[in-house]
Design a protein around this motif. Structure first.
Motif, PDB file in Angstrom:
ATOM      1  N   GLY A   8      -3.225  12.047  -0.996  1.00 11.16           N
ATOM      2  CA  GLY A   8      -4.184  11.856   0.069  1.00 11.16           C
ATOM      3  C   GLY A   8      -5.059  10.624  -0.046  1.00 11.16           C
ATOM      4  N   ILE A   9      -4.851   9.817  -1.080  1.00  6.32           N
ATOM      5  CA  ILE A   9      -5.635   8.594  -1.281  1.00  6.32           C
ATOM      6  C   ILE A   9      -4.729   7.384  -1.093  1.00  6.32           C
ATOM      7  CG2 ILE A   9      -6.995   7.231  -2.927  1.00  6.32           C
ATOM      8  CD1 ILE A   9      -7.826   9.845  -4.252  1.00  6.32           C
ATOM      9  N   GLU A  10      -5.182   6.418  -0.301  1.00  8.27           N
ATOM     10  CA  GLU A  10      -4.399   5.210  -0.073  1.00  8.27           C
ATOM     11  C   GLU A  10      -4.731   4.163  -1.140  1.00  8.27           C
ATOM     12  OE1 GLU A  10      -2.916   2.362   3.594  1.00  8.27           O
ATOM     13  OE2 GLU A  10      -4.901   3.286   3.713  1.00  8.27           O
ATOM     14  N   TYR A  11      -3.696   3.646  -1.767  1.00 10.60           N
ATOM     15  CA  TYR A  11      -3.857   2.641  -2.819  1.00 10.60           C
ATOM     16  C   TYR A  11      -3.311   1.298  -2.346  1.00 10.60           C
ATOM     17  CZ  TYR A  11      -4.822   6.512  -6.034  1.00 10.60           C
ATOM     18  OH  TYR A  11      -5.378   7.602  -6.655  1.00 10.60           O
ATOM     19  N   THR A  26       0.834  -1.202   0.000  1.00  8.47           N
ATOM     20  CA  THR A  26       0.000   0.000   0.000  1.00  8.47           C
ATOM     21  C   THR A  26       0.867   1.249   0.000  1.00  8.47           C
ATOM     22  OG1 THR A  26      -0.126   0.168   2.413  1.00  8.47           O
ATOM     23  CG2 THR A  26      -1.791  -1.216   1.321  1.00  8.47           C
ATOM     24  N   PHE A  27       0.322   2.326  -0.555  1.00 12.49           N
ATOM     25  CA  PHE A  27       0.997   3.621  -0.501  1.00 12.49           C
ATOM     26  C   PHE A  27      -0.055   4.714  -0.673  1.00 12.49           C
ATOM     27  CE2 PHE A  27       0.625   3.052  -5.030  1.00 12.49           C
ATOM     28  CZ  PHE A  27       0.599   4.327  -5.581  1.00 12.49           C
ATOM     29  N   ASN A  63     -10.966   0.674  -0.297  1.00 14.05           N
ATOM     30  CA  ASN A  63     -12.271   1.090   0.223  1.00 14.05           C
ATOM     31  C   ASN A  63     -12.621   0.435   1.558  1.00 14.05           C
ATOM     32  OD1 ASN A  63     -12.938  -1.512  -0.644  1.00 14.05           O
ATOM     33  ND2 ASN A  63     -13.925  -0.781  -2.525  1.00 14.05           N
ATOM     34  N   TYR A  64     -11.775  -0.516   1.984  1.00 12.66           N
ATOM     35  CA  TYR A  64     -11.960  -1.121   3.315  1.00 12.66           C
ATOM     36  C   TYR A  64     -10.619  -1.673   3.771  1.00 12.66           C
ATOM     37  CZ  TYR A  64     -13.318  -4.288   7.072  1.00 12.66           C
ATOM     38  OH  TYR A  64     -13.399  -4.918   8.282  1.00 12.66           O
ATOM     39  N   LYS A  95       1.695   8.669 -12.766  1.00 12.90           N
ATOM     40  CA  LYS A  95       3.010   9.170 -13.161  1.00 12.90           C
ATOM     41  C   LYS A  95       3.698   9.843 -11.973  1.00 12.90           C
ATOM     42  CE  LYS A  95       2.292   9.888 -18.115  1.00 12.90           C
ATOM     43  NZ  LYS A  95       2.352  10.870 -19.223  1.00 12.90           N
ATOM     44  N   LYS A  96       2.917  10.252 -10.983  1.00 11.31           N
ATOM     45  CA  LYS A  96       3.477  10.924  -9.805  1.00 11.31           C
ATOM     46  C   LYS A  96       3.871   9.948  -8.700  1.00 11.31           C
ATOM     47  CE  LYS A  96      -0.057  13.691  -9.118  1.00 11.31           C
ATOM     48  NZ  LYS A  96      -0.857  14.768  -8.494  1.00 11.31           N
ATOM     49  N   MET A  97       3.606   8.648  -8.870  1.00  8.63           N
ATOM     50  CA  MET A  97       3.911   7.695  -7.806  1.00  8.63           C
ATOM     51  C   MET A  97       5.414   7.492  -7.668  1.00  8.63           C
ATOM     52  SD  MET A  97       2.785   4.002  -9.445  1.00  8.63           S
ATOM     53  CE  MET A  97       3.172   3.075  -7.943  1.00  8.63           C
TER      54      MET A  97
END
Length: 220
Positions: free
Chosen positions: A85-88, A80-81, A127-128, A149-151
């Motif tokens: 502001g969004i966790e993927y 995860t990263f 989402n969980y 592209k920003k990761m």
């Protein structure tokens, strides 16, 4: 005025987009070595070409040496990263991929120019989440791929090394099984046939091997 130079200390201080820019100029034919040197410092240190001309040669050598050390860094899969502001999260189970996910991944993971699209398949908003377990959003296509592209480059490299290791493990298991079950049939010809069938030397994995730094393929 004193020039401020920010040299990346690890792969996560480099964005995927920066490396895509570097890869594009690094693979162009008849590229002038001095131009490539200037562009390397410009891209990874966030400088302008006109400012690089004012840097001492010894300093440039040190900067390039530091950048080279960054690319010798060991990388592992990062589950995860957080980006903007969004966790993927990485796909929890690759066996559960849809045909749409598989096609978009297969078509985009073997070229630096399109690898941000592959990353948008592999990593999706969580989402969980409970402790180290999580669920990700259903796949809806490549509409948000540009964001990736920003990761951080370290996370991209970790995903690539993951697939590289996975392929090597699959090849070892397959060969071990065949040697055990049919030892008299494992000759040079049969190994060649195995490779032609795609196990261990597919276009997909050969492309990853070329894309990864040599130090990473040797270590992993």
């Amino acid at each position: 005025m004193k020039l401020e130079i920010n040299v990346p200390e690890n792969l996560n201080e480099i964005t995927l987009e920066q490396y895509q820019r570097f890869d594009k100029i690094n693979t162009e034919e008849n590229q002038d070595s001095n131009f490539l040197l200037h562009k390397t410092v410009e891209i990874f240190c966030g400088l302008e070409l006109k400012d690089i001309a004012t840097i001492r040669v010894n300093s440039i050598k040190e900067i390039l040496g530091d950048i080279d050390k960054v690319f010798s860094e060991k990388t592992d899969l990062v589950p995860t990263f957080t980006l903007d502001g969004i966790e993927y999260g990485f796909i929890p189970n690759l066996d559960d991929m849809t045909i749409g996910e598989f096609i978009d991944l297969d078509e985009n993971l073997t070229e630096w120019e399109t690898i941000h699209k592959a990353m948008s398949v592999l990593y999706r908003p969580i989402n969980y989440k409970k402790e180290d377990k999580y669920l990700i959003e259903d796949y809806t296509g490549l509409d948000k791929a540009e964001l990736f592209k920003k990761m951080p480059l370290g996370i991209v490299m970790g995903a690539m090394v993951f697939f590289y290791r996975l392929n090597n493990e699959l090849l070892e298991i397959t060969l071990s099984y065949l040697k055990r079950e049919a030892p008299n049939q494992m000759n040079t010809e049969s190994l060649a046939a195995l490779e032609r069938s795609g196990v261990g030397s597919s276009r997909f994995m050969d492309s990853l091997r070329v894309m990864l730094p040599v130090s990473m393929t040797q270590r992993n």
